[in-house]
Enzyme design. Structure first.
Site, PDB file in Angstrom:
ATOM      1  N   TRP A  61      39.379  43.733  35.413  1.00 22.27           N
ATOM      2  CA  TRP A  61      38.395  43.852  36.489  1.00 22.27           C
ATOM      3  C   TRP A  61      39.144  44.238  37.761  1.00 22.27           C
ATOM      4  O   TRP A  61      40.123  43.595  38.141  1.00 22.27           O
ATOM      5  CB  TRP A  61      37.682  42.516  36.645  1.00 22.27           C
ATOM      6  CG  TRP A  61      36.672  42.425  37.732  1.00 22.27           C
ATOM      7  CD1 TRP A  61      35.674  43.304  38.017  1.00 22.27           C
ATOM      8  CD2 TRP A  61      36.541  41.352  38.670  1.00 22.27           C
ATOM      9  NE1 TRP A  61      34.935  42.845  39.080  1.00 22.27           N
ATOM     10  CE2 TRP A  61      35.444  41.658  39.498  1.00 22.27           C
ATOM     11  CE3 TRP A  61      37.251  40.156  38.890  1.00 22.27           C
ATOM     12  CZ2 TRP A  61      35.029  40.821  40.533  1.00 22.27           C
ATOM     13  CZ3 TRP A  61      36.839  39.324  39.909  1.00 22.27           C
ATOM     14  CH2 TRP A  61      35.742  39.649  40.717  1.00 22.27           C
ATOM     15  N   ASP A  71      40.212  33.352  33.384  1.00 27.83           N
ATOM     16  CA  ASP A  71      39.020  33.768  34.130  1.00 27.83           C
ATOM     17  C   ASP A  71      37.857  33.722  33.146  1.00 27.83           C
ATOM     18  O   ASP A  71      37.767  34.546  32.234  1.00 27.83           O
ATOM     19  CB  ASP A  71      39.200  35.168  34.700  1.00 27.83           C
ATOM     20  CG  ASP A  71      38.057  35.566  35.629  1.00 27.83           C
ATOM     21  OD1 ASP A  71      37.066  34.807  35.736  1.00 27.83           O
ATOM     22  OD2 ASP A  71      38.144  36.641  36.256  1.00 27.83           O
ATOM     23  N   LYS A 101      26.820  35.171  35.497  1.00 23.15           N
ATOM     24  CA  LYS A 101      26.271  35.886  34.346  1.00 23.15           C
ATOM     25  C   LYS A 101      25.445  34.960  33.449  1.00 23.15           C
ATOM     26  O   LYS A 101      24.302  35.255  33.116  1.00 23.15           O
ATOM     27  CB  LYS A 101      27.402  36.517  33.527  1.00 23.15           C
ATOM     28  CG  LYS A 101      28.314  37.463  34.309  1.00 23.15           C
ATOM     29  CD  LYS A 101      27.574  38.654  34.854  1.00 23.15           C
ATOM     30  CE  LYS A 101      28.539  39.735  35.341  1.00 23.15           C
ATOM     31  NZ  LYS A 101      29.432  39.306  36.440  1.00 23.15           N
TER      32      LYS A 101
END
Length: 428
Positions: free
Chosen positions: A160, A241, A277
């Site tokens: 990312w 993460d 999310k």
């Protein structure tokens, strides 16, 4: 007349003096930020801006990582709506403590580590509420800079894009390790293990807990186990993460298995946990940051310093999202409903992977599209080149980042055929 002339002369001199005094101030005001360059457009957010400006009714946004239903609309989970009804008007709007809503944090950690995790029962986990995934990573990066000075952070290639910004702005020296194999569109396992083996003792490694962004490529259970063993032998510190737990496979335990394995192997770890999310609460900026420590005394010291870092950054985390998440996580019925709704989102994305691959193969494409269904989570790393991405946007009004990442959440039963046709045409 003489008096009038003298008065006019004095007025002119005064005006000239004022002008002389004002000129440097005005010049300073004009040039104070003259050296500030224009920042580059964020590659992901820039896609959204271009999409919004497009008037073609067939336009398609598969660039941004936010879930959409099969009508292409944003979704608020029903369990969250019920939490809203319970929370509305029932609380004041005072500051939360720096640590955040402690009950929320405790319930969130059970999701990440498991209800019966020894690190929770033994009090070995330092944790505070954070500003979702970005905020969690930023706290970890700043903590690392303060208390592990000189240590490198190893970040996977690719990752990312904001990961690089976060550790760079914290002043941490960055290196990378191999992760994705463009030839196979899968994991470069040998390259990853070689890079890990060569890292100096005391280095930090950033790992995606599941549903790697942007590739959708995760190690197998056996590969995670071997990576854990190697990192333990080398004295390396894992940072996980975790942005997609439950959202990848639909199973929270399966998606948390890598973290569980590292803990079973005796690692101390740091974890960035985001509920953007899997709760669909993107705008609430809700998550936790945690460190699993050697013992409770160490955890107490680490947590005190995490609060110190947060104090200088933002002081107090947001209240509303924590109330909503806590309401769901602390109610067994709502929590079960949440699990089921998350599985529904994951299943829809998995079905769109199958449909996209099937349509591409049905069009007679000569490429192997197996990676679409082999990969997992929100994103598909399509293998399209930057030039092909430019062409698919120009000719088909399909918006995505130039690295070929497709957000499968933007694919629906109504647009999947057109998307397949577009991909097929630009990759011939």
């Amino acid at each position: 007349r003489r008096a009038a002339r003298q008065q006019r002369t004095m007025l002119r001199r005064s005006a000239s003096l004022l002008s002389q005094r004002a000129a440097p101030a005005a010049a300073a005001a004009r040039t104070f930020w003259a050296g500030v360059p224009m920042a580059p457009v964020d590659p992901i957010l820039g896609v959204s801006e271009a999409f919004k400006a497009d008037t073609n009714p067939l336009k398609m946004n598969v660039g941004v990582g936010a879930y959409r239903n099969d009508d292409g609309k944003p979704v608020v989970l029903e369990c969250v709506r019920e939490a809203e009804r319970r929370v509305a008007g029932a609380h004041n709007m005072e500051y939360l403590p720096i640590v955040g809503d402690r009950e929320f944090v405790n319930e969130a950690l059970k999701v990440a580590y498991g209800d019966d995790a020894s690190c929770l029962k033994d009090g070995r986990t330092a944790a505070i509420q954070s500003l979702s995934g970005t905020g969690s990573c930023r706290l970890i990066a700043e903590f690392m800079q303060r208390f592990a000075p000189g240590a490198k952070i190893y970040i996977p290639t690719p990752t990312w894009s904001n990961h690089h910004n976060i550790w760079r702005d914290a002043g941490v020296e960055e290196s990378t390790f191999r992760y994705y194999d463009a030839a196979t569109r899968g994991l470069d396992y040998a390259g990853m293990m070689e890079d890990v083996s060569k890292a100096p003792k005391g280095s930090f490694f950033l790992l995606h807990a599941c549903a790697h962004n942007p590739t959708g490529v995760d190690p197998s259970a056996e590969q995670w186990a071997e990576l854990s063993t190697l990192m333990k032998e080398k004295g390396l510190f894992p940072i996980f993460d975790s942005a997609y737990q439950g959202f990848a496979s639909g199973d929270f335990v399966r998606d948390g298995a890598a973290v569980t394995k590292f803990l079973e192997d005796g690692h101390q770890i740091a974890l960035s946990q985001s509920f953007a999310k899997n709760f669909g609460m993107y705008g609430q900026r809700i998550g936790t940051v945690s460190f699993v420590c050697q013992d409770a005394e160490e955890a107490s010291r680490v947590e005190s310093q995490l609060k110190g870092v947060a104090r200088a950054m933002y002081s107090n985390p947001p209240l509303h999202g924590a109330l909503l998440a806590k309401t769901v996580l602390s109610d067994p019925a709502l929590k079960q409903q949440w699990f089921e709704e998350v599985k529904g989102m994951a299943d829809r994305i998995i079905s769109m992977r199958t449909a996209l691959r099937s349509n591409l193969e049905g069009l007679g494409s000569q490429h192997n599209w197996q990676h679409i269904t082999d990969q997992i989570g929100m994103f598909c790393f399509s293998g399209m080149t930057p030039e092909q991405c430019d062409k698919i946007t120009k000719d088909w009004n399909v918006y995505l980042t130039r690295n070929g990442r497709i957000s499968m959440a933007g694919v629906t039963s109504k647009n999947v055929e057109r998307l397949a046709e577009a991909i097929h045409t630009v990759t011939k």
